[in-house]
Write a protein that holds these residues in place. Structure first.
Motif, PDB file in Angstrom:
ATOM      1  N   THR A 294     125.065 110.035 100.372  1.00 46.07           N
ATOM      2  CA  THR A 294     125.089 109.829  98.922  1.00 46.07           C
ATOM      3  C   THR A 294     123.802 109.165  98.452  1.00 46.07           C
ATOM      4  O   THR A 294     123.338 109.445  97.353  1.00 46.07           O
ATOM      5  CB  THR A 294     126.301 108.982  98.474  1.00 46.07           C
ATOM      6  OG1 THR A 294     126.413 107.852  99.341  1.00 46.07           O
ATOM      7  CG2 THR A 294     127.577 109.770  98.517  1.00 46.07           C
TER       8      THR A 294
ATOM      9  N   MET B  82     123.452 113.404  97.920  1.00 51.46           N
ATOM     10  CA  MET B  82     124.520 114.372  98.176  1.00 51.46           C
ATOM     11  C   MET B  82     125.809 113.940  97.471  1.00 51.46           C
ATOM     12  O   MET B  82     126.039 112.759  97.269  1.00 51.46           O
ATOM     13  CB  MET B  82     124.819 114.423  99.674  1.00 51.46           C
ATOM     14  CG  MET B  82     124.072 115.455 100.452  1.00 51.46           C
ATOM     15  SD  MET B  82     124.243 115.092 102.214  1.00 51.46           S
ATOM     16  CE  MET B  82     124.898 116.625 102.805  1.00 51.46           C
ATOM     17  N   ARG B  83     126.641 114.915  97.158  1.00 55.12           N
ATOM     18  CA  ARG B  83     127.969 114.601  96.645  1.00 55.12           C
ATOM     19  C   ARG B  83     128.903 114.449  97.844  1.00 55.12           C
ATOM     20  O   ARG B  83     128.661 115.001  98.904  1.00 55.12           O
ATOM     21  CB  ARG B  83     128.472 115.733  95.750  1.00 55.12           C
ATOM     22  CG  ARG B  83     127.573 116.077  94.586  1.00 55.12           C
ATOM     23  CD  ARG B  83     127.529 114.937  93.580  1.00 55.12           C
ATOM     24  NE  ARG B  83     128.844 114.355  93.379  1.00 55.12           N
ATOM     25  CZ  ARG B  83     129.752 114.852  92.545  1.00 55.12           C
ATOM     26  NH1 ARG B  83     129.496 115.919  91.847  1.00 55.12           N
ATOM     27  NH2 ARG B  83     130.926 114.263  92.418  1.00 55.12           N
ATOM     28  N   ARG B  84     129.992 113.698  97.620  1.00 54.93           N
ATOM     29  CA  ARG B  84     130.907 113.471  98.736  1.00 54.93           C
ATOM     30  C   ARG B  84     131.520 114.768  99.256  1.00 54.93           C
ATOM     31  O   ARG B  84     131.706 114.958 100.448  1.00 54.93           O
ATOM     32  CB  ARG B  84     132.012 112.493  98.334  1.00 54.93           C
ATOM     33  CG  ARG B  84     131.653 111.055  98.646  1.00 54.93           C
ATOM     34  CD  ARG B  84     132.788 110.151  98.272  1.00 54.93           C
ATOM     35  NE  ARG B  84     133.200 110.426  96.888  1.00 54.93           N
ATOM     36  CZ  ARG B  84     134.351 110.020  96.370  1.00 54.93           C
ATOM     37  NH1 ARG B  84     135.200 109.360  97.107  1.00 54.93           N
ATOM     38  NH2 ARG B  84     134.652 110.286  95.113  1.00 54.93           N
ATOM     39  N   ARG B  85     131.818 115.670  98.327  1.00 50.65           N
ATOM     40  CA  ARG B  85     132.409 116.960  98.736  1.00 50.65           C
ATOM     41  C   ARG B  85     131.465 117.717  99.660  1.00 50.65           C
ATOM     42  O   ARG B  85     131.867 118.319 100.641  1.00 50.65           O
ATOM     43  CB  ARG B  85     132.724 117.807  97.499  1.00 50.65           C
ATOM     44  CG  ARG B  85     134.152 117.599  96.985  1.00 50.65           C
ATOM     45  CD  ARG B  85     134.434 118.504  95.807  1.00 50.65           C
ATOM     46  NE  ARG B  85     133.644 118.106  94.641  1.00 50.65           N
ATOM     47  CZ  ARG B  85     132.687 118.852  94.089  1.00 50.65           C
ATOM     48  NH1 ARG B  85     132.401 120.025  94.586  1.00 50.65           N
ATOM     49  NH2 ARG B  85     132.045 118.420  93.031  1.00 50.65           N
ATOM     50  N   GLU B  86     130.179 117.659  99.285  1.00 55.71           N
ATOM     51  CA  GLU B  86     129.157 118.318 100.092  1.00 55.71           C
ATOM     52  C   GLU B  86     129.150 117.750 101.510  1.00 55.71           C
ATOM     53  O   GLU B  86     129.022 118.486 102.484  1.00 55.71           O
ATOM     54  CB  GLU B  86     127.796 118.023  99.454  1.00 55.71           C
ATOM     55  CG  GLU B  86     126.985 119.211  99.029  1.00 55.71           C
ATOM     56  CD  GLU B  86     125.711 118.736  98.351  1.00 55.71           C
ATOM     57  OE1 GLU B  86     124.653 118.931  98.932  1.00 55.71           O
ATOM     58  OE2 GLU B  86     125.792 118.129  97.245  1.00 55.71           O
TER      59      GLU B  86
END
Lengths: 404, 277
Positions: free
Chosen positions: A122, A126-130
């Protein structure tokens, strides 16, 4: 050329030395503001870490940034990664930048590998889902499956580097900026990282790679730029730019400080086969140990010899002109001796050069070492896995392996 | 990345101007959560009592103040049992003090991060304020217990006031914390001054004494402390008493001013953090 993904125009960054704004205590600042009353910034020296740099990079290029320490490489990367602001000029980006300026940035020792992947991911944007999606891939690449729930303070430094690189490499940025981190990991992982970086580059994304490892730059990059004192002085194919860097960088040279009155070596340096001075030969290129010597009036010449030693003084080989059937001039005068060392003989590493002038029964001048030089790993299979091979010379052994 | 083309960015000298990029903050929302969670999880790692510390802090203060100030010194408490009275004051105060001191030290504490990677810097003090908020929520649960113990029935409707009031404390703490954290980057004096500042501020706030104790002629000055109006309202609302709207509005105004000042100070130094820290 394709449309640039990164364009730098007249970029510069200056630091003020000794300016009050860098003071760390209020008292210093108060004293400063009173003492400099009426002559603001007097005594503050401006240091340009980067000046007037322009560069356009297209998607899919892998650009090596080389230069000696303090040439401005790190400053350039810091501006690129938005850690610090430029003082002048501008920089335009058309994509996400992931920078790996130091191993384990944002890692917290108390947190586990799993937690740090999320933290680091993060932080890099980055996004957490990614991260969820790529988690297993990251862990597998870093080879830390068994330790993923262990606090990273218990990791070895190798595991630490692997995990950090894995997170950054899986971010899938349009522009990946890597600063010398590969120096830490073991040979096998370095190879893996270089492989990943070239995958990224060949996948149409852009890699900026700062390194002192000339072999890696030549193998990985499609283009290289050279920084010197904050300015961009060369831009071209890695081979040309590396060659230029090695010609200039820290050129070792011996010069006799006094005149002894006897035959003596006046200077010694490394040159390339075209007789141009050379700072650091590539292991895959031949180079010429070149020495100028003087035979004063009244002396009937001298024999010339050189020795190449390991840095702890162990002779690796010696050579003198008679070995090659060459007779040194037998009269007074100034001469230049050129001793060619074939390519692929010495392994990459540091060596001492010693020089000697003598005649039957008398040594006139013996310098040990006269100078120290380094051989850079060249683009050869020898250095695919590591930049350091054991030993000093490369022996081209013949190998045959068959079924027993 | 599919949205690659959208990531156009122009970097040039800002000349000191910078504006809050809300779009970017939104893109980094996951980082805010992860940073907050990191602060919480690190704070209680390798502690015996773990998260219990979050509730022990105001609870133990309540016990101490009740014994010394309530019992021994006999401070008035507007007709409420002193423990309930002081706990209601300590609740927002402890949150405020924790949030400010944590966020004030946060930038310097994360220097390694700031000098190595870019992300909106403001997330760092924000995460500190948020992590203190989690402690605060836990101690709110204890409030229910304290009130039940002393047979003080809460007014359910008026208790809803606590929501906007807590938000107001959070905004104030964010503003003050941002300002102090930015100052701390330049002048490390700040981290020595903050504990003292918070102690003074607490005595200027009706945490352990009722505002009714303050002489009439100092009331205007007193109201300028935003925590004063907030704390009084905090105490009045759950007990079903009227909230002093006048002083609360003054508090709101001061909160807005302090937040703007803090943000301004933060942004002014933001661009040089990495060079100075």
């Amino acid at each position: 050329m394709k449309a640039p993904i990164l364009e730098i125009r007249g970029l510069g960054k200056s630091y003020r030395l000794g300016a009050g704004r860098l003071g760390n205590s209020l008292r210093e600042a108060l004293v400063e503001s009173f003492s400099s009353f009426g002559r603001r910034d007097a005594g503050a020296e401006t240091l340009w870490a980067l000046r007037d740099v322009s560069l356009a990079i297209a998607a899919g290029e892998a650009v090596g940034v080389i230069g000696r320490n303090g040439a401005g490489k790190s400053t350039l990367l810091k501006i690129l990664s938005r850690i610090t602001e430029p003082t002048e000029g501008e920089l335009e980006l058309w994509g996400r930048v992931a920078s790996l300026l130091e191993v384990g940035t944002g890692f917290h020792p108390e947190l586990t590998g799993r937690e740090n992947i999320y933290l680091n991911g993060t932080i890099l944007g980055m996004r957490r889902r990614e991260i969820d999606r790529r988690f297993d891939e990251i862990v597998a690449f870093a080879e830390v499956e068994r330790f993923v729930d262990t606090p990273v303070k218990r990791y070895s430094s190798g595991m630490y580097v692997r995990l950090a690189f894995a997170v950054a490499a899986h971010l899938e940025p349009e522009i990946l900026v890597v600063d010398e981190v590969l120096a830490v990991g073991d040979a096998a992982f370095q190879k893996k990282c270089l492989g990943k970086m070239s995958d990224i580059a060949s996948g149409g994304r852009t890699v900026l790679f700062v390194s002192h490892n000339m072999a890696a730059v030549q193998r990985l990059c499609t283009r290289a730029v050279l920084l010197e004192h904050g300015r961009l002085v060369a831009d071209g194919t890695p081979r040309d730019v590396v060659a230029r860097y090695l010609r200039e960088e820290g050129r070792p040279r011996y010069e006799a400080a006094t005149r002894s009155g006897k035959p003596q070596v006046l200077w010694a340096e490394l040159r390339d086969p075209q007789d141009r001075p050379l700072a650091r030969p590539l292991s895959t290129d031949p180079f010429v140990l070149t020495l100028g010597y003087l035979v004063p009036e009244g002396w009937r010449g001298a024999r010339v010899g050189i020795g190449v030693l390991s840095t702890d003084g162990v002779p690796i080989f010696t050579s003198d002109s008679r070995d090659a059937g060459v007779e040194a001039p037998g009269a007074s005068g100034e001469y230049v001796a050129r001793v060619s060392v074939p390519a692929d003989l010495l392994l990459a590493g540091e060596f001492h050069l010693s020089t000697c002038l003598w005649d039957e029964g008398e040594i006139f001048d013996w310098q040990e070492p006269a100078l120290t030089f380094a051989i850079e790993p060249g683009p050869s299979p020898l250095y695919q896995e590591t930049t350091r091979r054991k030993g000093f010379v490369h022996v081209p052994c013949a190998w045959r392996i068959g079924a027993a | 990345m599919s949205q690659g083309a959208d990531h156009h960015l122009l970097i040039r000298p800002s000349g000191g101007r910078s504006r809050l990029d809300l779009q970017e903050l939104w893109r980094y929302r996951d980082l805010l959560l992860v940073l907050t969670w990191r602060e919480i999880s690190i704070r209680y790692k390798q502690t015996l009592l773990g998260g219990a510390w979050a509730i022990l802090q105001p609870l133990l203060s309540m016990v101490v103040f009740s014994i010394f100030l309530g019992r021994l010194a006999g401070l008035p408490s507007d007709g409420i049992p002193y423990p309930v009275f002081s706990y209601l004051g300590l609740l927002p105060w402890t949150y405020f003090a924790n949030a400010v001191s944590r966020s004030g030290a946060s930038l310097v504490g994360n220097a390694n991060l700031i000098s190595k990677v870019y992300f909106p810097r403001i997330l760092i003090p924000l995460a500190s304020v948020l992590s203190a908020f989690v402690d605060f929520l836990l101690s709110c649960v204890v409030l229910v217990g304290v009130m039940a113990w002393y047979h003080v029935a809460p007014d359910p409707l008026r208790s809803l006031w606590l929501v906007p009031l807590s938000l107001l404390v959070a905004i104030l703490a964010t503003g003050v914390g941002m300002g102090l954290s930015a100052l701390n980057v330049q002048y490390r004096d700040v981290q020595h001054a903050v504990p003292f500042l918070m102690q003074l501020w607490m005595y200027a706030t009706p945490v352990v004494y009722p505002a009714s104790l303050v002489p009439e002629r100092y009331r205007t000055l007193f109201a300028l402390n935003p925590m004063a109006g907030i704390t009084e309202a905090y105490r009045a609302a759950p007990l079903g008493r009227a909230v002093d709207m006048h002083s609360l509005l003054v508090s709101c105004a001061v909160v807005v001013v302090l937040f703007a000042l803090g943000l301004w100070r933060f942004q002014r130094t933001e661009r040089v953090f990495a060079d100075v820290v």
